[in-house]
Design an enzyme around this catalytic site. Sequence first.
Site, short mmCIF file in Angstrom:
data_model
loop_
_atom_site.label_atom_id
_atom_site.label_comp_id
_atom_site.label_asym_id
_atom_site.label_seq_id
_atom_site.Cartn_x
_atom_site.Cartn_y
_atom_site.Cartn_z
CB CYS A 180 -14.91 1.96 -29.41
SG CYS A 180 -13.99 1.98 -30.94
CD GLU A 181 -15.51 2.04 -22.63
OE1 GLU A 181 -15.82 2.68 -21.63
OE2 GLU A 181 -15.55 0.81 -22.70
NE ARG A 227 -3.37 2.85 -10.79
CZ ARG A 227 -3.32 4.03 -10.21
NH1 ARG A 227 -2.86 5.07 -10.86
NH2 ARG A 227 -3.74 4.18 -8.98
CD GLU A 257 1.86 -9.35 1.60
OE1 GLU A 257 0.81 -8.69 1.44
OE2 GLU A 257 1.85 -10.55 1.87
N PRO A 258 5.23 -4.53 -0.50
CG PRO A 258 7.32 -3.51 -0.70
CD PRO A 258 6.59 -4.59 0.05
N GLY A 299 0.79 -1.23 0.00
CA GLY A 299 0.00 0.00 0.00
C GLY A 299 0.81 1.27 0.00
N1 LLP Z 1 -0.56 -7.21 -0.43
C1 LLP Z 1 -1.84 -7.47 -0.70
C2 LLP Z 1 -2.51 -8.54 0.04
C3 LLP Z 1 -2.54 -6.73 -1.66
O1 LLP Z 1 -3.82 -6.99 -1.90
C4 LLP Z 1 -1.88 -5.70 -2.37
C5 LLP Z 1 -2.57 -4.93 -3.39
C6 LLP Z 1 -0.52 -5.47 -2.08
C7 LLP Z 1 0.10 -6.23 -1.10
C8 LLP Z 1 0.29 -4.43 -2.79
O2 LLP Z 1 -0.21 -3.15 -2.68
P1 LLP Z 1 0.65 -1.92 -3.25
O3 LLP Z 1 1.90 -1.83 -2.44
O4 LLP Z 1 0.97 -2.23 -4.67
O5 LLP Z 1 -0.26 -0.77 -3.11
N2 LLP Z 1 -5.14 -1.77 -9.09
C9 LLP Z 1 -5.03 -0.78 -8.02
C10 LLP Z 1 -4.25 -1.32 -6.86
C11 LLP Z 1 -4.84 -2.58 -6.29
C12 LLP Z 1 -4.04 -3.13 -5.15
C13 LLP Z 1 -4.53 -4.49 -4.75
N3 LLP Z 1 -3.78 -5.11 -3.70
C14 LLP Z 1 -4.39 0.49 -8.57
O6 LLP Z 1 -4.05 0.54 -9.75
O7 LLP Z 1 -4.27 1.48 -7.83
#
Ligand code: LLP
Length: 441
Positions: free
Chosen positions: A366-367, A335, A296-297, A254
């Site tokens: 096409c939107e 996004r 978990e980045p 996150g």
């Molecule tokens: N761990 C778990 C269990 C997760 O579900 C996620 C992301 C991460 C780690 C990694 O999160 P990050 O560090 O990348 O923020 N498609 C969306 C983001 C969806 C994230 C889903 N889970 C976007 O483009 O903003």
Amino acid sequence: MSVRLAEPVSDAAVWPRSTREHAGDLTIGGLTSVELAERFGTPLYVLDEQHVRDTCRAYRRALPGVEIAYAAKAFLCRGLVGWLREEGFGLDVCSAGELALATLAGMPGERIILHGNAKSADELRAALRLGVGRIVLDNPAEIARLAALVAPRQRQRVMVRVVPGIEAGAHHAIRTGGEDQKFGLSIARGDAEDAVLRAMAQPHLEPTGLHCHLGSQIGSVRPWLAAVATLVEFLAGLRDRHGIVLPELNLGGGHGIAYRGGEHPLDIEAFADDVRRQLNRRCALYDLPVPRLIVEPGRAITGPAGVALYRVLVVKRTAHRVFVAVDGGMADNPRPALYGARSTVRLVGRPGAAGTRRVTVVGRYCESGDVLAADVELPEDVHPGDLLAMPAAGAYQQSMASTYNLVGRPPVVAVRDGRSRVLLRREGIEDLLARDTGSES
Ligand code: LLP
């Protein structure tokens, strides 16, 4: 081609670290956007390998002793897994596909964590067969289901995904720490405690700790500090009520990044210091041994290292605005359409006119919702044939790309020290046609 008298790019914080500006063009990893676009075509994703590796090293330095599992969903390919393996990272996967690719690329099973709110029996079986380090349990039913699949003399390490009741993240679709969403087991309702007890009761499962993922694109450390307080209180309760002491705490990902000038990424050193201090303090309060941390980045590792390059196909004036239409769009970067996400766009490849004009950069799909960047300033002489670059494109773009309108997905090219390597090739019309069986009845 060598880099001539190049200068750091303006808005440097949003571009890969190797980006330099010369005569209106950008070089990334020592290669100009013009030569990259000519050689590989557009749309094109460029990934600065050294930037990814430097980010991994910064994480390792900031978080010694912490297990770091890159979230594969942000972007995954075999080349990247190789870099991550060399940099001492593990991998968080959430499907049999990500798991297969990780294994094919040589990521050791014990460094892999499997997630998912709805894992299939095949996925659980694959995880067991490949010796995945931990499986994160997300609902009560999968506890017995998983235990039944473990081979007679084996034990599978598991974590329990809990809901701490803390909302964080840039958009409601990517907030996962609150009560009213599909992931995890509520601490407040007692579901998390039940799940830990059930998992402890399974001789073939070895619960190692709790997992929580608050949400994505979070810019402040504060939500994690609140989560640590809640999680440690819960851990202390498990110890007091059941004599269970869990040795691991996974805080998920996150970590936010900058998409536009003036935005600030999550400060990873502040995150490391503040979270560790909070964890130590809270554990001391309950006289609890300090659990080993896992993070978990995803986005923060690959996002800032990527740039998307598009070719302008059309410039159209309407009563309301000027549209600059490029050869990519919502299928390679959903996004903006999904989350209203906004990022910088700039003309590259030539110096633009000094004057600017307000335009909306749209795609070729096409939107009318196929907008990449609404109301951005571009040089007033922007015209068909120009190249546009969008930074912070290394995460959640290629990985979420579709083949909408039967347009193939763009390639991803790694650059480093003036050299380029194709990580993912362009998807051609032949690829798209190949899965259509032609069956008519
Ligand atoms: N761990 C778990 C269990 C997760 O579900 C996620 C992301 C991460 C780690 C990694 O999160 P990050 O560090 O990348 O923020 N498609 C969306 C983001 C969806 C994230 C889903 N889970 C976007 O483009 O903003």
